[in-house]
Design an enzyme around this catalytic site. Structure first.
Site, mmCIF file in Angstrom:
data_model
loop_
_atom_site.group_PDB
_atom_site.id
_atom_site.type_symbol
_atom_site.label_atom_id
_atom_site.label_comp_id
_atom_site.label_asym_id
_atom_site.label_seq_id
_atom_site.Cartn_x
_atom_site.Cartn_y
_atom_site.Cartn_z
ATOM 1 N N GLY A 153 4.885 4.255 2.276
ATOM 2 C CA GLY A 153 6.015 5.088 1.893
ATOM 3 C C GLY A 153 5.929 5.476 0.438
ATOM 4 N N ASN B 21 5.424 9.233 3.481
ATOM 5 C CA ASN B 21 5.395 9.786 2.135
ATOM 6 C C ASN B 21 5.700 11.270 2.176
ATOM 7 O OD1 ASN B 21 4.162 7.774 -0.028
ATOM 8 N ND2 ASN B 21 3.132 7.377 1.905
ATOM 9 N N HIS C 287 0.844 -1.195 0.000
ATOM 10 C CA HIS C 287 0.000 0.000 0.000
ATOM 11 C C HIS C 287 0.877 1.242 0.000
ATOM 12 C CE1 HIS C 287 -3.208 2.820 1.023
ATOM 13 N NE2 HIS C 287 -4.049 1.871 0.658
ATOM 14 N N HIS C 288 0.469 2.239 -0.786
ATOM 15 C CA HIS C 288 1.303 3.440 -0.957
ATOM 16 C C HIS C 288 1.449 4.222 0.344
ATOM 17 C CE1 HIS C 288 3.615 6.096 -3.329
ATOM 18 N NE2 HIS C 288 3.006 5.873 -4.472
ATOM 19 N N SER C 289 0.576 3.994 1.306
ATOM 20 C CA SER C 289 0.674 4.713 2.574
ATOM 21 C C SER C 289 1.907 4.289 3.376
ATOM 22 C CB SER C 289 -0.581 4.482 3.415
ATOM 23 O OG SER C 289 -0.747 3.110 3.714
#
Length: 494
Positions: free
Chosen positions: A158, A339, A154-156
């Site tokens: 990083g 991020n 999941h992009h959360s």
């Protein structure tokens, strides 16, 4: 009078609760954005290996590397009724994150199977009750590798560059199993100039930075409000972000890219962006030719004066470094993570050029200008301010609107120049892709050894022929190579 014995105070238990609470980290603004409905993004990285993957060895390797990272061993949840979402440490059972289907190792059409399998992951959500990552092991032989591992993250957890660096920190050089991979850096040196000339140049660059930033911020705000890209056969429609994605890639020779780079005295990034513009020009010219009934490569079928921009994600955090990430995992230490992504909107030149190398010169001009702008830092800071003042849904809606009014998303990640291995498994290629954004086309360039992988996540309802697009990129590189070789030959003639 009888007395009642008091239960002893559980000091150790209270200390443990306190330590657990201290270990929790509040979710960053970007994390909250990536968990909204409009920007629920995941990264899918396909890794090819030279040998069959030993599942037990992979599990043990993950337990002593990736699992020690705080984000890969935490869940996102409400830490307390008074708290907002936080990263809460949890015990990781690696078996819950590894999916290893029983497959025929020498199946026919293995390439198609792997592509279908990877693409199907874009239709499935990650389990929020455990850390947001999983690894799929496919022990099948394809035309490019003898086995495939697919990371879904999941992009959360990083930004893309940090996650790729983290994954590489789990690897070691094949030639030296005790050495970490090394990422090449720019070795360009600035020529020495006089004091007054340096002072004038610094003042000029500062003025240029201010002017470029003001122009870019104005265009960025205009994009949120009304400025849209022209509707082309590549442009997504509203709601297309929720469509399944097709994940495809094409591997080209990095030495060919370097040949063009050295001959033109530009960067690899300049060449790849030039190839992107040339490939998209070829593809769109064919599409408009079909519409006009004159689909030929030699005739210009492109309409005049249309706008096509790429959204480029910049990592605005200073690089942590592979060595620091490896040490962090070995010592199970905590480090700042998350991020830190800034967004820049770059115009892409789409048109026919008599000299194919002009695509690269135009790309270089755009990239050099974007380097002298604070647009990406403005977008990052502005998103944080909007989120704090108006909430995550408003920030997500504005970010989504800016992205929706552009056509494609582009990123470029530099990989190791030497062969690397994960606990005895030598890597052949890596192909990262992202989905969940409102673009029908997301393109990622990933270098490794002597290869450059062009990875794409496409909406098949908008782009039903992604392999043709791959061909156009590959043919554009061949066109560049032929042009620089021909030019060099002419210059060498007496």
């Amino acid at each position: 009078m009888a007395t009642t014995a008091l239960n002893p105070i559980d000091i150790n238990g209270e200390k443990q609760k306190h330590r657990n609470r201290e270990a929790e980290e509040p979710a960053s603004p970007a994390t909250l954005l990536f968990h909204t409905t409009t920007l629920n993004c995941c990264i899918v990285a396909i890794l090819g290996y030279t040998t069959k993957l030993n599942v037990d060895v992979i599990k043990k390797g993950l337990e002593c590397t990736l699992v020690n990272h705080p984000r890969f061993s935490s869940i996102l949840a409400m830490g307390d009724k008074r708290w907002k979402k936080r990263w809460i440490p949890t015990k990781v059972n690696v078996d819950d994150h590894i999916i290893c289907p029983d497959l025929e190792p020498d199946m026919q059409s293995a390439d198609e199977f792997v592509e279908n399998y990877a693409s199907s992951l874009t239709t499935k959500s990650l389990d929020m009750s455990k850390p947001l990552w999983e690894l799929h092991i496919l022990n099948v032989k394809t035309s490019e590798a003898n086995s495939i591992a697919i990371f879904k993250i999941h992009h959360s957890l990083g930004d893309g560059i940090s996650l790729i660096s983290l994954v590489l920190a789990c690897f070691r050089k094949t030639s030296d199993p005790n050495s970490l991979p090394t990422i090449p850096s720019s070795n360009r040196t600035r020529p020495k100039i006089g004091f007054f000339r340096q002072l004038f140049l610094s003042a000029w660059l500062c003025l240029t930075l201010i002017l470029n930033t003001l122009v870019d911020i104005t265009l960025f705000l205009a994009t949120i409000l009304f400025l849209k890209d022209t509707n082309t056969p590549l442009k997504a429609k509203n709601g297309d972000a929720f469509n399944p994605r097709r994940l495809v890639h094409r591997i080209v020779n990095l030495d060919d890219v370097k040949l063009v780079k050295n001959a033109m005295n530009v960067t690899i990034n300049d060449v790849m962006m030039g190839m992107l513009q040339a490939g998209l020009s070829r593809y769109l010219n064919r599409k408009y030719g079909i519409i006009k009934g004159s689909a030929t490569n030699n005739k210009n079928n492109l309409p005049k004066n249309f706008r096509l921009r790429g959204a480029i994600m910049f990592n605005i955090r200073s690089s942590t470094g592979i060595k620091a990430l490896a040490e962090m995992m070995e010592k199970k230490s905590r480090a700042k993570w998350g991020n830190k992504i800034g967004l820049a909107l770059a115009p892409l030149f789409i048109g026919f050029q008599e000299n194919p190398l002009d695509y690269i010169y135009k790309a270089k001009a755009t990239i050099d200008r974007k380097k002298l702008s604070m647009e990406s830092r403005f977008s990052f800071t502005a998103a944080r301010i909007v989120l704090k003042l108006f909430g995550v849904q408003v920030a997500a809606a504005l970010t989504n609107r800016a992205l929706s009014n552009t056509t494609i998303i582009v990123s470029n990640v530099v990989g190791p120049q030497e062969e690397i291995s994960f606990f005895g498994h030598t890597l052949v290629f890596i192909s990262p892709a992202v989905y969940g954004l409102p673009h029908s086309l997301a393109i990622h360039f990933q270098s490794y050894c002597n290869k450059m992988t062009i990875s794409m996540a496409v909406d098949p309802k908008v782009i039903p022929d992604p392999y043709q697009l791959c061909d156009d990129f590959e043919e554009s590189l061949a066109m560049f190579k032929e042009a620089v070789v021909t030019t060099s030959t002419l210059h060498a003639l007496p």
